[in-house]
Design a protein around this motif. Structure first.
Motif, PDB file in Angstrom:
ATOM      1  N   LEU A  40      -1.946  -2.131   2.871  1.00 16.34           N
ATOM      2  CA  LEU A  40      -0.880  -1.199   2.506  1.00 16.34           C
ATOM      3  C   LEU A  40      -0.356  -0.426   3.710  1.00 16.34           C
ATOM      4  CD1 LEU A  40      -2.380   0.164  -0.831  1.00 16.34           C
ATOM      5  CD2 LEU A  40      -0.260  -1.143  -0.613  1.00 16.34           C
ATOM      6  N   LEU A  42      -0.938   2.511   4.975  1.00 18.17           N
ATOM      7  CA  LEU A  42      -0.507   3.873   4.645  1.00 18.17           C
ATOM      8  C   LEU A  42      -0.824   4.814   5.805  1.00 18.17           C
ATOM      9  CD1 LEU A  42      -1.775   3.866   0.968  1.00 18.17           C
ATOM     10  CD2 LEU A  42       0.593   3.681   1.735  1.00 18.17           C
ATOM     11  N   SER A 215       3.606  -0.052  -0.782  1.00 21.88           N
ATOM     12  CA  SER A 215       3.348   0.866   0.324  1.00 21.88           C
ATOM     13  C   SER A 215       4.481   1.879   0.457  1.00 21.88           C
ATOM     14  CB  SER A 215       3.182   0.085   1.619  1.00 21.88           C
ATOM     15  OG  SER A 215       3.021   0.966   2.710  1.00 21.88           O
TER      16      SER A 215
END
Length: 226
Positions: A40, A42, A215
């Motif tokens: 993802l 992040l 995301s």
């Protein structure tokens, strides 16, 4: 601190700003989606803790009574229908509410908690998120369905209509037909909930385009809360 009854896998900082509770599908466990965390990508400054609970072990009727991890028993199955054990769903929703309570006890408010789920886990994520006592930051429903259930505790709270909901499905899913996912999305939208629809060229799975979109969506939910 509130002690949840479900065991779980946890990843991320000990003192998080945000939490994502992610529910697996039928026959999987909390380890199944843990590898998605680095994919993802992040931002570290959002300090997101991930919680991946394990569903209880139970006999699943459509699988010949075989015992596996399942959020609820599926009694009958058709292309565009499911007969589900709603008592199991109520139990699982209550267990997820306990996990949310535990995160709040750690200092993460409901407005910084996301619920995500795949397949069976998506139904529980929607049901738990829309019946929790306070609105959450958002809900993610992947490759799932959400029928109109009769148990009064599963009735969605209309005060949660502003909670963003990411609905996604594979266009060639033969396990949970995309028509079921779209019916869930339509039910949410008709009831006034803030749902968006995302379709992908895939089966009953996740894909890179979906991970990329997730995301961006997660970062947008938490953008002003670092």
């Amino acid at each position: 601190m509130t002690q949840p009854t479900l065991p779980f896998v946890e990843l991320g900082p000990a003192t998080p700003h945000h939490t994502i509770i992610w529910l697996h599908g039928l026959g999987d466990d909390g380890h199944g989606f843990a590898p998605i965390v680095p994919e993802l990508k992040l931002p570290a400054d959002q300090a997101i803790r991930f919680v991946f609970p394990h569903a209880p072990m139970r006999a699943v009727t459509i699988n010949g009574g075989y015992v596996m991890r399942a959020w609820y028993d599926i009694l009958e199955i058709g292309d565009l229908s499911r007969k589900l054990d709603e008592a199991n769903i109520v139990e699982s929703v209550q267990a997820i509410h306990q996990l949310i309570d535990a995160e709040i006890s750690r200092g993460v408010p409901p407005s910084r908690i996301l619920l995500a789920g795949f397949s069976q886990g998506g139904l529980i994520a929607l049901s738990a998120g829309l019946t929790y006592r306070e609105p959450l930051a958002g809900l993610i429903a992947l490759s799932t369905y959400w029928p109109d259930m009769q148990h009064p505790s599963l009735a969605p709270d209309p005060t949660h209509r502003a909670v963003p909901i990411f609905c996604a499905h594979g266009e060639v899913d033969t396990v949970v037909r995309p028509e079921l996912g779209h019916a869930a999305f339509n039910r949410l939208r008709t009831a006034g909930y803030t749902a968006t629809w995302h379709a992908y060229d895939m089966g009953h799975e996740v894909c890179w385009d979906e991970i990329h979109d997730l995301s961006a969506w997660i970062q947008a939910r938490f953008a002003d809360q670092t």
